[in-house]
Scaffold this motif. Structure first.
Motif, PDB file in Angstrom:
ATOM      1  N   VAL A  51       0.846  -1.200   0.000  1.00 37.30           N
ATOM      2  CA  VAL A  51       0.000   0.000   0.000  1.00 37.30           C
ATOM      3  C   VAL A  51       0.880   1.248   0.000  1.00 37.30           C
ATOM      4  CG1 VAL A  51      -1.797   1.260   1.249  1.00 37.30           C
ATOM      5  CG2 VAL A  51      -1.867  -1.232   1.152  1.00 37.30           C
ATOM      6  N   TRP A  52       1.966   1.211   0.753  1.00 34.40           N
ATOM      7  CA  TRP A  52       2.926   2.322   0.690  1.00 34.40           C
ATOM      8  C   TRP A  52       3.392   2.525  -0.755  1.00 34.40           C
ATOM      9  CZ3 TRP A  52       5.802   5.199   4.552  1.00 34.40           C
ATOM     10  CH2 TRP A  52       5.391   4.972   5.877  1.00 34.40           C
ATOM     11  N   LYS A  53       3.745   1.424  -1.403  1.00 29.58           N
ATOM     12  CA  LYS A  53       4.267   1.513  -2.762  1.00 29.58           C
ATOM     13  C   LYS A  53       3.205   1.991  -3.747  1.00 29.58           C
ATOM     14  CE  LYS A  53       7.632  -2.176  -1.949  1.00 29.58           C
ATOM     15  NZ  LYS A  53       7.948  -3.610  -2.188  1.00 29.58           N
ATOM     16  N   GLU A  54       1.968   1.597  -3.518  1.00 28.71           N
ATOM     17  CA  GLU A  54       0.894   2.002  -4.425  1.00 28.71           C
ATOM     18  C   GLU A  54       0.701   3.509  -4.428  1.00 28.71           C
ATOM     19  OE1 GLU A  54      -3.916   1.247  -5.158  1.00 28.71           O
ATOM     20  OE2 GLU A  54      -2.836   0.092  -3.620  1.00 28.71           O
ATOM     21  N   TYR A  55       0.819   4.127  -3.261  1.00 29.61           N
ATOM     22  CA  TYR A  55       0.509   5.553  -3.158  1.00 29.61           C
ATOM     23  C   TYR A  55       1.728   6.466  -2.981  1.00 29.61           C
ATOM     24  CZ  TYR A  55      -4.314   4.036  -2.775  1.00 29.61           C
ATOM     25  OH  TYR A  55      -5.545   3.468  -3.028  1.00 29.61           O
ATOM     26  N   SER A  56       2.875   5.920  -2.552  1.00 29.44           N
ATOM     27  CA  SER A  56       4.022   6.788  -2.277  1.00 29.44           C
ATOM     28  C   SER A  56       5.344   6.217  -2.779  1.00 29.44           C
ATOM     29  CB  SER A  56       4.127   7.042  -0.760  1.00 29.44           C
ATOM     30  OG  SER A  56       3.032   7.776  -0.277  1.00 29.44           O
ATOM     31  N   SER A  57       5.295   5.373  -3.797  1.00 34.03           N
ATOM     32  CA  SER A  57       6.511   4.707  -4.259  1.00 34.03           C
ATOM     33  C   SER A  57       7.585   5.682  -4.718  1.00 34.03           C
ATOM     34  CB  SER A  57       6.195   3.720  -5.387  1.00 34.03           C
ATOM     35  OG  SER A  57       5.602   4.400  -6.485  1.00 34.03           O
ATOM     36  N   SER A  58       7.189   6.754  -5.385  1.00 35.20           N
ATOM     37  CA  SER A  58       8.182   7.720  -5.857  1.00 35.20           C
ATOM     38  C   SER A  58       8.483   8.780  -4.808  1.00 35.20           C
ATOM     39  CB  SER A  58       7.697   8.398  -7.147  1.00 35.20           C
ATOM     40  OG  SER A  58       6.471   9.071  -6.931  1.00 35.20           O
ATOM     41  N   ASP A  59       7.486   9.140  -4.011  1.00 36.86           N
ATOM     42  CA  ASP A  59       7.671  10.200  -3.016  1.00 36.86           C
ATOM     43  C   ASP A  59       8.519   9.751  -1.836  1.00 36.86           C
ATOM     44  OD1 ASP A  59       6.014  11.991  -4.446  1.00 36.86           O
ATOM     45  OD2 ASP A  59       4.231  11.074  -3.572  1.00 36.86           O
ATOM     46  N   LYS A 105      13.602  28.852   4.781  1.00 38.85           N
ATOM     47  CA  LYS A 105      14.349  28.729   3.533  1.00 38.85           C
ATOM     48  C   LYS A 105      13.517  27.947   2.524  1.00 38.85           C
ATOM     49  CE  LYS A 105      18.879  28.685   5.854  1.00 38.85           C
ATOM     50  NZ  LYS A 105      18.364  28.767   7.237  1.00 38.85           N
ATOM     51  N   ARG A 106      13.381  28.492   1.335  1.00 42.58           N
ATOM     52  CA  ARG A 106      12.624  27.843   0.267  1.00 42.58           C
ATOM     53  C   ARG A 106      13.350  26.579  -0.188  1.00 42.58           C
ATOM     54  NH1 ARG A 106       9.617  29.990  -4.135  1.00 42.58           N
ATOM     55  NH2 ARG A 106       8.709  28.225  -5.272  1.00 42.58           N
ATOM     56  N   GLN A 107      12.591  25.502  -0.372  1.00 42.63           N
ATOM     57  CA  GLN A 107      13.134  24.223  -0.822  1.00 42.63           C
ATOM     58  C   GLN A 107      12.499  23.845  -2.159  1.00 42.63           C
ATOM     59  OE1 GLN A 107      15.578  22.549   1.249  1.00 42.63           O
ATOM     60  NE2 GLN A 107      15.461  24.584   2.196  1.00 42.63           N
ATOM     61  N   SER A 108      13.152  22.966  -2.879  1.00 43.55           N
ATOM     62  CA  SER A 108      12.680  22.640  -4.226  1.00 43.55           C
ATOM     63  C   SER A 108      11.642  21.523  -4.256  1.00 43.55           C
ATOM     64  CB  SER A 108      13.866  22.251  -5.117  1.00 43.55           C
ATOM     65  OG  SER A 108      14.541  21.123  -4.591  1.00 43.55           O
ATOM     66  N   ASP A 109      11.694  20.595  -3.285  1.00 39.34           N
ATOM     67  CA  ASP A 109      10.829  19.411  -3.378  1.00 39.34           C
ATOM     68  C   ASP A 109      10.384  18.972  -1.991  1.00 39.34           C
ATOM     69  OD1 ASP A 109      10.059  16.543  -3.495  1.00 39.34           O
ATOM     70  OD2 ASP A 109      10.639  16.702  -5.593  1.00 39.34           O
ATOM     71  N   PHE A 110       9.085  19.034  -1.737  1.00 36.82           N
ATOM     72  CA  PHE A 110       8.524  18.662  -0.432  1.00 36.82           C
ATOM     73  C   PHE A 110       8.868  17.227  -0.067  1.00 36.82           C
ATOM     74  CE2 PHE A 110       5.058  16.580   1.888  1.00 36.82           C
ATOM     75  CZ  PHE A 110       4.981  17.360   3.030  1.00 36.82           C
ATOM     76  N   TRP A 111       8.545  16.281  -0.953  1.00 38.25           N
ATOM     77  CA  TRP A 111       8.709  14.873  -0.613  1.00 38.25           C
ATOM     78  C   TRP A 111      10.167  14.459  -0.521  1.00 38.25           C
ATOM     79  CZ3 TRP A 111       5.267  12.357   1.859  1.00 38.25           C
ATOM     80  CH2 TRP A 111       3.909  12.570   1.632  1.00 38.25           C
ATOM     81  N   ALA A 112      11.026  15.026  -1.334  1.00 33.68           N
ATOM     82  CA  ALA A 112      12.442  14.688  -1.255  1.00 33.68           C
ATOM     83  C   ALA A 112      13.009  15.062   0.110  1.00 33.68           C
ATOM     84  CB  ALA A 112      13.219  15.401  -2.361  1.00 33.68           C
ATOM     85  N   LEU A 113      12.585  16.212   0.621  1.00 36.36           N
ATOM     86  CA  LEU A 113      13.046  16.663   1.934  1.00 36.36           C
ATOM     87  C   LEU A 113      12.488  15.778   3.040  1.00 36.36           C
ATOM     88  CD1 LEU A 113      14.693  18.787   3.436  1.00 36.36           C
ATOM     89  CD2 LEU A 113      12.666  20.266   3.444  1.00 36.36           C
ATOM     90  N   VAL A 114      11.205  15.470   2.960  1.00 36.53           N
ATOM     91  CA  VAL A 114      10.577  14.609   3.964  1.00 36.53           C
ATOM     92  C   VAL A 114      11.215  13.222   3.958  1.00 36.53           C
ATOM     93  CG1 VAL A 114       8.437  13.390   4.557  1.00 36.53           C
ATOM     94  CG2 VAL A 114       8.373  15.835   4.014  1.00 36.53           C
ATOM     95  N   TRP A 163      14.640  13.321   5.584  1.00 33.45           N
ATOM     96  CA  TRP A 163      14.621  13.508   7.030  1.00 33.45           C
ATOM     97  C   TRP A 163      14.079  12.282   7.761  1.00 33.45           C
ATOM     98  CZ3 TRP A 163      13.640  18.871   9.584  1.00 33.45           C
ATOM     99  CH2 TRP A 163      14.649  19.743   9.184  1.00 33.45           C
ATOM    100  N   ILE A 164      13.151  11.563   7.145  1.00 33.85           N
ATOM    101  CA  ILE A 164      12.680  10.332   7.777  1.00 33.85           C
ATOM    102  C   ILE A 164      13.840   9.339   7.891  1.00 33.85           C
ATOM    103  CG2 ILE A 164      11.209   8.294   7.513  1.00 33.85           C
ATOM    104  CD1 ILE A 164       9.075  10.046   6.313  1.00 33.85           C
ATOM    105  N   ILE A 165      14.646   9.234   6.830  1.00 37.66           N
ATOM    106  CA  ILE A 165      15.785   8.331   6.858  1.00 37.66           C
ATOM    107  C   ILE A 165      16.762   8.731   7.961  1.00 37.66           C
ATOM    108  CG2 ILE A 165      17.820   7.554   5.584  1.00 37.66           C
ATOM    109  CD1 ILE A 165      15.222   6.214   4.747  1.00 37.66           C
ATOM    110  N   ILE A 166      16.959  10.018   8.170  1.00 32.94           N
ATOM    111  CA  ILE A 166      17.823  10.478   9.260  1.00 32.94           C
ATOM    112  C   ILE A 166      17.266   9.988  10.596  1.00 32.94           C
ATOM    113  CG2 ILE A 166      18.624  12.517  10.537  1.00 32.94           C
ATOM    114  CD1 ILE A 166      18.729  13.992   7.839  1.00 32.94           C
ATOM    115  N   GLY A 167      15.929  10.062  10.757  1.00 29.53           N
ATOM    116  CA  GLY A 167      15.308   9.586  11.984  1.00 29.53           C
ATOM    117  C   GLY A 167      15.424   8.084  12.161  1.00 29.53           C
ATOM    118  N   LEU A 168      15.292   7.356  11.060  1.00 29.65           N
ATOM    119  CA  LEU A 168      15.365   5.900  11.110  1.00 29.65           C
ATOM    120  C   LEU A 168      16.784   5.406  11.337  1.00 29.65           C
ATOM    121  CD1 LEU A 168      13.045   4.943   8.103  1.00 29.65           C
ATOM    122  CD2 LEU A 168      12.485   4.783  10.530  1.00 29.65           C
TER     123      LEU A 168
END
Length: 227
Positions: A55-63, A208-217, A220-225
């Protein structure tokens, strides 16, 4: 070694006790998504992971591709219940330290709940964000800090709701700007839900303006993990 239930209770923010639900009849009767039930009643952990991550892959595979890849090595996925609310508890073995950490994913919400949260701004929300909240989880974050992940909707607020020290220096409309991610130390990933602009927001410095919402998220999740 501290008992798992004791650990979960210590960080639950509730006086009630956390329950790890393993009884099959209780899982069947629980008011949770069907794909959760199918996964939790699977014969093996690998099958459980496959059903959840599909289900993660179905809706957020690229994000969230890096996050999803990391979750492929999950140690376990449990159903927990606290104060009548059900969540999935992801047990993750960090690459850097080899320590077990827990991430919580609340039940996905309905489109109606999303509309109630954002009111007249709801139609302008990125479809990918709506998909995450309505199909995957109402937030996905470190269990202990309630941060380093996608925020629960109850913690998603307009930047206009806060008094920022540098408010007079800002030349942007704060009303449509919402935090969807917090690192627990005063920094946020903020999205303008009207035009899609993304900001790295701090309680101490100008955004600070960023270029891509999901790339940043995702980063940062990986940093937390992988702390």
């Amino acid at each position: 070694m501290i008992d798992k239930i004791d650990f979960l209770n210590e960080y639950s923010l509730s006086s009630s006790s956390v329950e790890i639900v393993t009884d099959e009849s209780q899982i069947v009767e629980a008011p949770i998504p069907n794909f959760w039930k199918e996964a939790l009643l699977s014969d093996s952990l690998e099958e459980r992971k496959e059903k959840i991550l599909s289900v993660w892959k179905e809706y957020s595979s690229s994000d969230l591709r890096n996050t999803i890849s990391y979750l492929g090595d999950l140690k376990n996925i449990d159903l927990i219940c606290l104060d009548g609310e059900y969540s999935l508890l992801y047990t993750i073995l960090t690459y850097q330290t080899g320590e077990e950490i827990y991430y919580e994913g609340k039940q996905p919400v309905t489109v109606e709940v999303l509309k109630q949260k954002f009111g007249e701004n709801a139609p302008t929300i990125k479809q990918s964000i709506a998909d995450f909240y309505t199909h995957i989880h109402n937030g996905f974050y470190d269990y202990t800090s309630k941060s380093m992940g996608i925020d629960n909707l109850k913690n998603v607020n307009s930047m206009a709701d806060y008094d920022w020290e540098y408010l007079q220096q800002l030349d942007i409309d704060l009303i449509p700007l919402y935090n969807f991610f917090s690192n627990g130390m005063g920094e946020y990933v903020v999205l303008d839900i009207e035009n899609g602009n993304t900001y790295l927001w701090s309680s101490r410095e100008l955004p600070k303006r960023q270029s891509d919402f999901w790339a940043l998220v995702d980063e940062w999740i990986i940093i937390g993990l992988d702390f």
